[in-house]
Design an enzyme around this catalytic site. Structure first.
Site, PDB file in Angstrom:
ATOM      1  NE  ARG A 188      25.245  18.084 -50.738  1.00  0.00           N
ATOM      2  CZ  ARG A 188      26.555  17.974 -51.011  1.00  0.00           C
ATOM      3  NH1 ARG A 188      27.388  18.939 -50.714  1.00  0.00           N
ATOM      4  NH2 ARG A 188      27.016  16.883 -51.567  1.00  0.00           N
ATOM      5  CE1 TYR A 230       5.672  27.156 -36.374  1.00  0.00           C
ATOM      6  CE2 TYR A 230       7.828  26.132 -36.313  1.00  0.00           C
ATOM      7  CZ  TYR A 230       6.525  26.138 -36.753  1.00  0.00           C
ATOM      8  OH  TYR A 230       6.089  25.138 -37.587  1.00  0.00           O
ATOM      9  CG  ASP A 236      11.174  33.560 -37.281  1.00  0.00           C
ATOM     10  OD1 ASP A 236      10.530  34.045 -38.228  1.00  0.00           O
ATOM     11  OD2 ASP A 236      11.088  32.362 -36.948  1.00  0.00           O
ATOM     12  CE  LYS A 242       4.982  28.475 -41.789  1.00  0.00           C
ATOM     13  NZ  LYS A 242       5.675  28.747 -40.545  1.00  0.00           N
TER      14      LYS A 242
END
Ligand SMILES: *Cc1c(COP(=O)(O)O)cnc(C)c1O
Length: 388
Positions: free
Chosen positions: A49, A102, A174, A199
């Site tokens: 983690r 978005y 972004d 993406k």
């Protein structure tokens, strides 16, 4: 270290780094935990983690590509944005976000603000008065998304960053739509770059992931601390896959862009196509800014369908090489109806405000042969026209 070009960074990161068997491609480390060399001696990685060799390599590659100090890879793009706001915002502080961001980002910011976690203001960042009024609130954070989703609107990153400097607002961009191949926000004054690596960066529509790249190591350390604390980090397997996809990024982006240009030229001759949205078009309001701050125009484009809504549905149904699906940036071409798909969470009022109409279709131009893609669009338009 010498400054390497993007394609070289993407291809070479981690190559020949295996010291055990000299594997050319770095191996995948799925182990959740790592042995301590001796009592009280903390190893480089102790628990996945907080850190893992595969995630570390991906962070190194993405941070070098974006000209950042360090990066933290998260389990999705949304959790990258959530980690950013969780790290830096307190309940009394403001974040300024684009009104046409978005859909999932809108839902995240809006819902958490409603719970009282912080205060959010959605504005049209290309409106100078709206921006000045927003900065008068002394916001802690400002999120830019350029080109925006789905209308590929462009805002001036350097100009906004100049204005936020005097207020001390931290700016994140972004950069999902262009990737560092076509835009490097940290070199334009931003403090952070965020990606949905789902993406273009992974590029094969088979991993969900995200990243935040910081300009300063101080911010990177705070994000890494909170990323571990909140459990936002990406898995070894996803990191391995994403680095594998990333290796071909520069080559893929070139073909995506070339094909998008051919498709744009084709769409301009179509009677069933009204307004086309793409920053490469001189008619696009953000064309000049795009030319200044981007090194390519990207391969996401939208257009208003000029026929009836029933014809729009028939057109989408006739397409064989554009899959009707959300997401973008993969090798396969996609068509999306933002109002009923990616952006439906925004609600009617916010959609209207953002200029996303029922007639809007968004294309993610993939890497199929572009002649086949155009032939596919053409047969679908023809079938709709014939049934008129
Ligand atoms: C997809 C996307 C996100 C969210 O990323 P996920 O990986 O789906 O969580 C954020 N911003 C933009 C521009 C996107 O396209």
């Amino acid at each position: 270290m010498t400054i390497r070009k993007s394609a070289t960074i993407a291809v070479r990161t981690g190559i020949e780094s295996d010291t055990q068997y000299h594997a050319v491609v770095p191996p995948i480390y799925l182990s959740t935990n790592y042995g301590f060399p001796a009592f009280g001696e903390v190893p480089t990685y102790d628990y996945t983690r907080s850190g893992n060799p595969n995630r570390g390599l991906l962070e190194q590659a993405l941070s070098e590509l974006e000209c950042g100090e360090d990066a933290i890879v998260t389990n999705c793009g949304t959790s990258a944005i959530n980690l950013w706001i969780s790290t830096f915002l307190t309940p009394q502080e403001w974040i300024i976000a684009p009104h046409d961001c978005y859909g999932g980002t809108y839902r995240l910011l809006n819902s958490r603000a409603k719970k009282g976690d912080f205060k959010v203001l959605f504005i049209d960042q290309s409106d100078p008065q709206a921006l000045t009024d927003a900065l008068a609130l002394n916001p802690k954070l400002l999120l830019i998304e350029t080109p925006s989703n789905p209308l590929v609107r462009v805002v001036d990153i350097a100009h906004i960053c100049q204005q936020t400097k005097s207020v001390g607002t931290l700016v994140a961009v972004d950069n999902t739509f262009l990737t560092p191949i076509y835009q490097r926000p940290l070199t334009l004054g931003a403090d952070f770059v965020i990606h949905s690596t789902t993406k273009y960066l992974n590029g094969h529509s088979d991993v969900i992931g995200g990243v935040i790249i910081s300009k300063t190591s101080q911010h990177a350390q705070e994000l890494a601390w909170w990323g571990n604390c909140l459990g936002s980090t990406g898995t070894p397997f996803d990191s391995y896959m994403t680095l594998r996809g990333l290796r071909t990024l520069a080559a893929r982006m070139r073909v995506h862009e070339e094909s998008a240009q051919h498709i744009l030229a084709y769409l301009q001759s179509q009677p069933l196509v009204a307004t086309i949205y793409h920053p490469s078009l001189t008619s696009h309001p953000g064309h000049a800014i795009a030319k200044k701050q981007q090194t390519g125009f990207g391969s996401m484009l939208s257009f208003d369908f000029a026929g009836s809504f029933d014809q729009l549905k028939a057109f989408v149904g006739h397409l064989a090489l554009f899959s009707l699906a959300e997401s973008l940036g993969g090798v396969e071409s996609l068509v999306c109806h933002p109002a009923s798909m990616t952006h439906r969470a925004m609600g009617e009022e916010a959609l209207a405000k953002a200029g996303v109409s029922e007639q809007l279709l968004r294309l993610s131009v993939g890497l199929e042969d572009v002649a086949d893609l155009i032939a596919d669009l053409d047969q679908a338009f023809k079938q709709v026209q014939e049934s008129c």
